[in-house]
Design a protein around this motif. Structure first.
Motif, PDB file in Angstrom:
ATOM      1  N   ARG A   1      38.829  34.553  24.695  1.00 19.31           N
ATOM      2  CA  ARG A   1      37.418  34.925  24.545  1.00 19.31           C
ATOM      3  C   ARG A   1      37.011  35.949  25.601  1.00 19.31           C
ATOM      4  O   ARG A   1      36.323  36.926  25.298  1.00 19.31           O
ATOM      5  CB  ARG A   1      36.546  33.673  24.630  1.00 19.31           C
ATOM      6  N   LEU A   2      37.417  35.739  26.840  1.00 20.98           N
ATOM      7  CA  LEU A   2      37.080  36.678  27.908  1.00 20.98           C
ATOM      8  C   LEU A   2      37.698  38.056  27.665  1.00 20.98           C
ATOM      9  O   LEU A   2      37.057  39.081  27.916  1.00 20.98           O
ATOM     10  CB  LEU A   2      37.529  36.130  29.263  1.00 20.98           C
ATOM     11  N   GLU A   3      38.924  38.072  27.198  1.00 23.79           N
ATOM     12  CA  GLU A   3      39.569  39.355  26.895  1.00 23.79           C
ATOM     13  C   GLU A   3      38.824  40.083  25.780  1.00 23.79           C
ATOM     14  O   GLU A   3      38.645  41.304  25.841  1.00 23.79           O
ATOM     15  CB  GLU A   3      41.032  39.131  26.533  1.00 23.79           C
ATOM     16  N   ALA A   4      38.370  39.344  24.787  1.00 24.06           N
ATOM     17  CA  ALA A   4      37.607  39.953  23.691  1.00 24.06           C
ATOM     18  C   ALA A   4      36.274  40.499  24.202  1.00 24.06           C
ATOM     19  O   ALA A   4      35.874  41.619  23.840  1.00 24.06           O
ATOM     20  CB  ALA A   4      37.386  38.943  22.570  1.00 24.06           C
ATOM     21  N   LEU A   5      35.597  39.729  25.031  1.00 24.54           N
ATOM     22  CA  LEU A   5      34.326  40.187  25.608  1.00 24.54           C
ATOM     23  C   LEU A   5      34.531  41.432  26.466  1.00 24.54           C
ATOM     24  O   LEU A   5      33.757  42.391  26.397  1.00 24.54           O
ATOM     25  CB  LEU A   5      33.693  39.074  26.441  1.00 24.54           C
ATOM     26  N   ARG A   6      35.577  41.417  27.275  1.00 20.32           N
ATOM     27  CA  ARG A   6      35.903  42.577  28.115  1.00 20.32           C
ATOM     28  C   ARG A   6      36.153  43.812  27.263  1.00 20.32           C
ATOM     29  O   ARG A   6      35.595  44.878  27.502  1.00 20.32           O
ATOM     30  CB  ARG A   6      37.146  42.264  28.963  1.00 20.32           C
ATOM     31  N   ASP A   7      36.971  43.646  26.249  1.00 22.53           N
ATOM     32  CA  ASP A   7      37.316  44.778  25.387  1.00 22.53           C
ATOM     33  C   ASP A   7      36.099  45.320  24.656  1.00 22.53           C
ATOM     34  O   ASP A   7      35.941  46.537  24.511  1.00 22.53           O
ATOM     35  CB  ASP A   7      38.413  44.385  24.406  1.00 22.53           C
ATOM     36  N   ASP A   8      35.208  44.434  24.204  1.00 28.62           N
ATOM     37  CA  ASP A   8      33.977  44.873  23.534  1.00 28.62           C
ATOM     38  C   ASP A   8      33.082  45.650  24.486  1.00 28.62           C
ATOM     39  O   ASP A   8      32.511  46.679  24.118  1.00 28.62           O
ATOM     40  CB  ASP A   8      33.207  43.676  22.975  1.00 28.62           C
ATOM     41  N   GLU A   9      32.966  45.147  25.705  1.00 23.67           N
ATOM     42  CA  GLU A   9      32.126  45.814  26.701  1.00 23.67           C
ATOM     43  C   GLU A   9      32.669  47.201  27.034  1.00 23.67           C
ATOM     44  O   GLU A   9      31.923  48.173  27.129  1.00 23.67           O
ATOM     45  CB  GLU A   9      32.053  44.950  27.963  1.00 23.67           C
ATOM     46  N   ILE A  10      33.963  47.293  27.200  1.00 25.81           N
ATOM     47  CA  ILE A  10      34.586  48.590  27.503  1.00 25.81           C
ATOM     48  C   ILE A  10      34.411  49.558  26.340  1.00 25.81           C
ATOM     49  O   ILE A  10      34.114  50.745  26.539  1.00 25.81           O
ATOM     50  CB  ILE A  10      36.070  48.404  27.863  1.00 25.81           C
ATOM     51  N   LYS A  11      34.578  49.061  25.136  1.00 22.55           N
ATOM     52  CA  LYS A  11      34.402  49.915  23.955  1.00 22.55           C
ATOM     53  C   LYS A  11      32.983  50.479  23.900  1.00 22.55           C
ATOM     54  O   LYS A  11      32.798  51.657  23.626  1.00 22.55           O
ATOM     55  CB  LYS A  11      34.695  49.095  22.700  1.00 22.55           C
ATOM     56  N   LYS A  12      31.993  49.655  24.191  1.00 19.39           N
ATOM     57  CA  LYS A  12      30.598  50.114  24.211  1.00 19.39           C
ATOM     58  C   LYS A  12      30.405  51.207  25.263  1.00 19.39           C
ATOM     59  O   LYS A  12      29.740  52.213  25.006  1.00 19.39           O
ATOM     60  CB  LYS A  12      29.651  48.963  24.524  1.00 19.39           C
ATOM     61  N   MET A  13      30.979  51.011  26.440  1.00 23.88           N
ATOM     62  CA  MET A  13      30.824  51.997  27.515  1.00 23.88           C
ATOM     63  C   MET A  13      31.469  53.326  27.155  1.00 23.88           C
ATOM     64  O   MET A  13      30.939  54.378  27.485  1.00 23.88           O
ATOM     65  CB  MET A  13      31.443  51.461  28.805  1.00 23.88           C
ATOM     66  N   ARG A  14      32.602  53.263  26.509  1.00 27.78           N
ATOM     67  CA  ARG A  14      33.326  54.494  26.182  1.00 27.78           C
ATOM     68  C   ARG A  14      32.707  55.225  25.009  1.00 27.78           C
ATOM     69  O   ARG A  14      32.946  56.427  24.835  1.00 27.78           O
ATOM     70  CB  ARG A  14      34.789  54.170  25.898  1.00 27.78           C
ATOM     71  N   ASN A  15      31.899  54.542  24.210  1.00 25.24           N
ATOM     72  CA  ASN A  15      31.253  55.161  23.056  1.00 25.24           C
ATOM     73  C   ASN A  15      29.905  55.772  23.398  1.00 25.24           C
ATOM     74  O   ASN A  15      29.292  56.409  22.558  1.00 25.24           O
ATOM     75  CB  ASN A  15      31.102  54.170  21.901  1.00 25.24           C
ATOM     76  N   ASN A  16      29.439  55.570  24.636  1.00 25.31           N
ATOM     77  CA  ASN A  16      28.140  56.135  25.028  1.00 25.31           C
ATOM     78  C   ASN A  16      28.286  57.454  25.715  1.00 25.31           C
ATOM     79  O   ASN A  16      29.174  57.907  26.204  1.00 25.31           O
ATOM     80  CB  ASN A  16      27.383  55.160  25.933  1.00 25.31           C
TER      81      ASN A  16
END
Length: 68
Positions: A53-68
């Motif tokens: 779950r933590l890895e998924a949350l981390r990956d989602d957060e990073i994806k959001k940052m890289r898409n902005n």
């Protein structure tokens, strides 16, 4: 622990606050580092479910940052 890591990083960078968002790579690295603390703790306690779950949350957060 995750949020405490952010505070420590901000302190070490001279209290950047929201100015950190001017450096997307620094934001991504801070997020990776903060999640890693939690992931290591979950692994220490043999909680693969939490690690996943933590890895998924981390990956989602990073994806959001890289898409902005």
């Amino acid at each position: 622990l995750h949020e405490l890591k952010h505070v420590i990083d901000d302190y070490n960078d001279g209290w950047l606050g929201f100015r950190v968002f001017q450096n997307p790579q620094k934001c991504v690295q801070r997020e990776i580092d903060a999640y890693e603390i939690e992931i290591k703790l979950a692994k220490l306690h043999n909680r693969a479910d939490i690690v996943k779950r933590l890895e998924a949350l981390r990956d989602d957060e990073i994806k959001k940052m890289r898409n902005n």
